[in-house]
Design an enzyme around this catalytic site. Structure first.
Site, PDB file in Angstrom:
ATOM      1  N   GLU A 164       0.851  -1.194   0.000  1.00  0.00           N
ATOM      2  CA  GLU A 164       0.000   0.000   0.000  1.00  0.00           C
ATOM      3  C   GLU A 164       0.884   1.240   0.000  1.00  0.00           C
ATOM      4  OE1 GLU A 164      -3.343   0.409  -0.393  1.00  0.00           O
ATOM      5  OE2 GLU A 164      -2.515   2.416  -0.596  1.00  0.00           O
ATOM      6  N   GLU A 168      -0.808   9.113   4.766  1.00  0.00           N
ATOM      7  CA  GLU A 168      -1.733   9.642   5.762  1.00  0.00           C
ATOM      8  C   GLU A 168      -1.978  11.111   5.452  1.00  0.00           C
ATOM      9  OE1 GLU A 168      -0.656   8.714   9.820  1.00  0.00           O
ATOM     10  OE2 GLU A 168      -0.231   6.648   9.276  1.00  0.00           O
ATOM     11  N   CYS A 276       5.999   5.061   9.079  1.00  0.00           N
ATOM     12  CA  CYS A 276       6.503   4.275   7.948  1.00  0.00           C
ATOM     13  C   CYS A 276       7.972   4.519   7.614  1.00  0.00           C
ATOM     14  CB  CYS A 276       5.643   4.533   6.718  1.00  0.00           C
ATOM     15  SG  CYS A 276       3.996   3.814   6.882  1.00  0.00           S
TER      16      CYS A 276
HETATM   17  P1  NAD Z   1      -2.088   0.400  12.806  1.00  0.00           P
HETATM   18  O1  NAD Z   1      -1.269   0.095  13.998  1.00  0.00           O
HETATM   19  O2  NAD Z   1      -2.764   1.724  12.712  1.00  0.00           O
HETATM   20  O3  NAD Z   1      -3.221  -0.697  12.634  1.00  0.00           O
HETATM   21  C1  NAD Z   1      -3.024  -2.069  12.782  1.00  0.00           C
HETATM   22  C2  NAD Z   1      -4.337  -2.679  13.284  1.00  0.00           C
HETATM   23  O4  NAD Z   1      -4.221  -4.091  13.262  1.00  0.00           O
HETATM   24  C3  NAD Z   1      -4.686  -2.294  14.717  1.00  0.00           C
HETATM   25  O5  NAD Z   1      -5.989  -1.767  14.748  1.00  0.00           O
HETATM   26  C4  NAD Z   1      -4.589  -3.598  15.487  1.00  0.00           C
HETATM   27  O6  NAD Z   1      -5.502  -3.687  16.562  1.00  0.00           O
HETATM   28  C5  NAD Z   1      -4.917  -4.606  14.390  1.00  0.00           C
HETATM   29  N1  NAD Z   1      -4.454  -5.974  14.642  1.00  0.00           N
HETATM   30  C6  NAD Z   1      -3.245  -6.379  15.124  1.00  0.00           C
HETATM   31  N2  NAD Z   1      -3.211  -7.719  15.162  1.00  0.00           N
HETATM   32  C7  NAD Z   1      -4.385  -8.181  14.688  1.00  0.00           C
HETATM   33  C8  NAD Z   1      -4.929  -9.467  14.483  1.00  0.00           C
HETATM   34  N3  NAD Z   1      -4.241 -10.572  14.736  1.00  0.00           N
HETATM   35  N4  NAD Z   1      -6.170  -9.566  13.984  1.00  0.00           N
HETATM   36  C9  NAD Z   1      -6.888  -8.451  13.720  1.00  0.00           C
HETATM   37  N5  NAD Z   1      -6.421  -7.197  13.911  1.00  0.00           N
HETATM   38  C10 NAD Z   1      -5.191  -7.067  14.366  1.00  0.00           C
HETATM   39  O7  NAD Z   1      -1.136   0.199  11.572  1.00  0.00           O
HETATM   40  P2  NAD Z   1      -1.180   0.937  10.142  1.00  0.00           P
HETATM   41  O8  NAD Z   1      -0.536   2.267  10.227  1.00  0.00           O
HETATM   42  O9  NAD Z   1      -2.556   0.830   9.580  1.00  0.00           O
HETATM   43  O10 NAD Z   1      -0.188   0.006   9.302  1.00  0.00           O
HETATM   44  C11 NAD Z   1      -0.565  -1.309   8.936  1.00  0.00           C
HETATM   45  C12 NAD Z   1       0.443  -1.820   7.921  1.00  0.00           C
HETATM   46  O11 NAD Z   1       0.406  -1.028   6.719  1.00  0.00           O
HETATM   47  C13 NAD Z   1       1.893  -1.744   8.401  1.00  0.00           C
HETATM   48  O12 NAD Z   1       2.598  -2.834   7.898  1.00  0.00           O
HETATM   49  C14 NAD Z   1       2.410  -0.468   7.773  1.00  0.00           C
HETATM   50  O13 NAD Z   1       3.806  -0.480   7.600  1.00  0.00           O
HETATM   51  C15 NAD Z   1       1.692  -0.485   6.445  1.00  0.00           C
HETATM   52  N6  NAD Z   1       1.498   0.824   5.840  1.00  0.00           N
HETATM   53  C16 NAD Z   1       1.140   1.879   6.604  1.00  0.00           C
HETATM   54  C17 NAD Z   1       0.915   3.126   6.013  1.00  0.00           C
HETATM   55  C18 NAD Z   1       0.529   4.313   6.856  1.00  0.00           C
HETATM   56  O14 NAD Z   1       0.552   5.430   6.322  1.00  0.00           O
HETATM   57  N7  NAD Z   1       0.133   4.161   8.112  1.00  0.00           N
HETATM   58  C19 NAD Z   1       1.047   3.275   4.622  1.00  0.00           C
HETATM   59  C20 NAD Z   1       1.393   2.151   3.861  1.00  0.00           C
HETATM   60  C21 NAD Z   1       1.609   0.929   4.485  1.00  0.00           C
END
Ligand code: NAD
Length: 465
Positions: A164, A168, A276
């Site tokens: 992805e 943000e 990130c």
């Molecule tokens: P986040 O911490 O905001 O969200 C992760 C969610 O996963 C949490 O709500 C948590 O409760 C849930 N979770 C954890 N374990 C779980 C399980 N076993 N079953 C169900 N839910 C579970 O993280 P994020 O910022 O959304 O990032 C998620 C991924 O996307 C990461 O790998 C990150 O590197 C990637 N990413 C993030 C962005 C960004 O801008 N935040 C952009 C691109 C990619």
């Protein structure tokens, strides 16, 4: 915006993890016409979502989620086993935070895969959207097969990588109008369901790149570390500009007009933060070392960034710190979020700056339009930190102002009001966004990254020190 139609069949999609990426993904796939269930292990988060409360600040997300819930295309649960029956596709978007070693902590991902293997009622495609080190998707594919195998089943479950690239602050727009969609899959057949999920986007011309699984994984890291490299590169140029009397903003203009380089991501400032870039640079450095490669460039990118996060502290100390360091200074801080448009404070520059100010003995008056609720608990019990209700309130009686996040309300703040409210005259703009001439004309001394100091052009208003 095209959504699923007879030519684009509606899929049943489960999104595992409803954080920044998962929630945006779930809402946007629903917007494209699919029926989506967001599943999260955090029951309080699910409860909030079920009551229509989006627990993060992200432009346009709240109305989109409300709309899709109302249309019956989007729902939330913490019970994975209830979400899976009938699903065509599971998108895994759980967190992959950094471990202390710099490696990627895959605990949540493994947990999610194990839960899936135990609860899957029939075969379905699994797409890993979390950012994961090269080789992880193949490894979790194997893990999932073994987990399903424990139930005496031998299903063919395609596991793909679908990185992805959303940012943000503009996340829903980025998801719905991406520059490209990357799908890493062993074969075209494996990718078919994910292709169908994105069909409303590809039908209107969004390019989809089919890569090998490992290339897709590395592609995500390469993109983020390239952007981080541009930032650190310009910050190093800013150091040289600062030392030699050049102006990095003029340099940026001259460099960015080169079509081979382009103008994006050339802003000097107090470095990158967020959930990130620091983590992904660290993870790729770790991956490189694991494979016997010394990532000299990435090491330097991280080191330059660490130095720049401290720019406001260095400048402030050099300008006003006497024998007492920062002791007794009253410092206004504008901006806590790692960038505008989000309330995310993970790895934000504000963490280092606030800590440095407080440890140095300063009194801090901080304000952020949306991120303060996330920060308050982190700094509970700091007697010299006061959270303010407005940008103006943060300035009252301040000896200096530090701008850490380029929120529009800071950029447009009238400098005469700032000059009248502050006791001192020094302003440190860590994002190079304040119009230097106006701030200097208001009697304030403006320090920007990689630029000559703009001295106060007129007498400071009465009462300003
Ligand atoms: P986040 O911490 O905001 O969200 C992760 C969610 O996963 C949490 O709500 C948590 O409760 C849930 N979770 C954890 N374990 C779980 C399980 N076993 N079953 C169900 N839910 C579970 O993280 P994020 O910022 O959304 O990032 C998620 C991924 O996307 C990461 O790998 C990150 O590197 C990637 N990413 C993030 C962005 C960004 O801008 N935040 C952009 C691109 C990619």
């Amino acid at each position: 915006m095209k959504s699923a139609s007879p030519s684009h069949p509606s899929l049943r999609i489960v999104v595992l993890g409803t954080g920044y990426v998962g929630l945006v993904t779930a809402a946007c796939f629903a917007r494209l016409g699919h029926r989506v269930t967001g599943v999260d292990a955090d029951a309080a988060k699910v409860d909030a979502l079920r009551h229509g409360v989006v627990p993060i600040f992200e432009d346009g997300l709240q109305p989109l989620v409300s709309e899709q819930v109302r249309l019956g295309r989007l729902g939330f649960t913490s019970a994975l086993d209830r979400a899976l029956p009938g699903a065509d596709l599971v998108v895994v978007a759980v967190g992959t935070p950094p471990a202390p070693s710099g490696a990627t902590d895959l605990f949540a991902l493994h947990r999610a895969i194990d839960d899936l293997g135990d609860a899957m009622p029939h075969s379905m495609t699994v797409a890993i959207k979390s950012t994961v080190p090269v080789g992880t998707t193949d490894a979790v594919h194997q893990r999932l097969r073994e987990r399903i195998g424990r139930r005496g089943l031998d299903w063919r479950v395609p596991v793909l990588n679908n990185p992805e690239f959303l940012r943000e602050g503009t996340a829903t727009q980025d998801f719905l109008c991406p520059d490209r969609i990357v799908i890493g899959a062993p074969s075209a057949d494996d990718a078919a369901v994910l292709d169908a999920a994105y069909a409303p986007l590809t039908a209107r011309g969004v390019p989809v790149l089919h890569l090998s699984t490992r290339s897709a994984e590395l592609c995500k890291y390469a993109a983020n570390t390239m952007l981080a490299t541009r930032i650190s590169f310009m910050n190093e140029m800013a150091d040289i500009a600062e030392a030699t009397g050049a102006d990095i903003e003029e340099v940026r203009e001259g460099v960015g007009r080169d079509l081979r380089i382009g103008p994006a991501f050339l802003r000097a400032g107090i470095g990158y933060g967020g959930s990130c870039f620091p983590k992904d640079v660290g993870s790729l450095r770790h991956t490189a070392r694991t494979w016997g490669i010394t990532p000299r460039l990435l090491d330097a990118v991280a080191a330059t960034n660490d130095g720049h996060l401290r720019w406001p502290l260095r400048q402030l100390s050099a300008a006003v710190g006497g024998d007492d360091g920062l002791g007794g200074l009253r410092v206004a801080v504008w901006g806590i979020a790692f960038k505008p448009g989000t309330d995310d404070i993970r790895e934000a520059a504000s963490g280092i700056v606030l800590r440095g100010l407080l440890d140095g003995g300063a009194h801090v008056q901080a304000y952020d339009p949306v991120a303060m609720p996330n920060a308050v608990a982190l700094y509970a019990g700091e007697p010299r930190l006061r959270w303010c209700a407005s940008a103006a309130e943060a300035l009252a009686g301040a000896d200096a102002l530090l701008l850490l996040t380029e929120w529009p309300e800071f950029i447009g703040f009238p400098p005469e009001r700032a000059a009248a409210a502050m006791r001192g005259t020094r302003v440190f703009d860590g994002r190079n966004v304040l119009p230097a001439g106006h701030w200097a004309a208001a009697g304030l001394e403006l320090h920007q990254v990689g630029r000559p100091v703009a001295p106060a052009l007129s007498e400071a208003p009465l009462g300003a020190g």
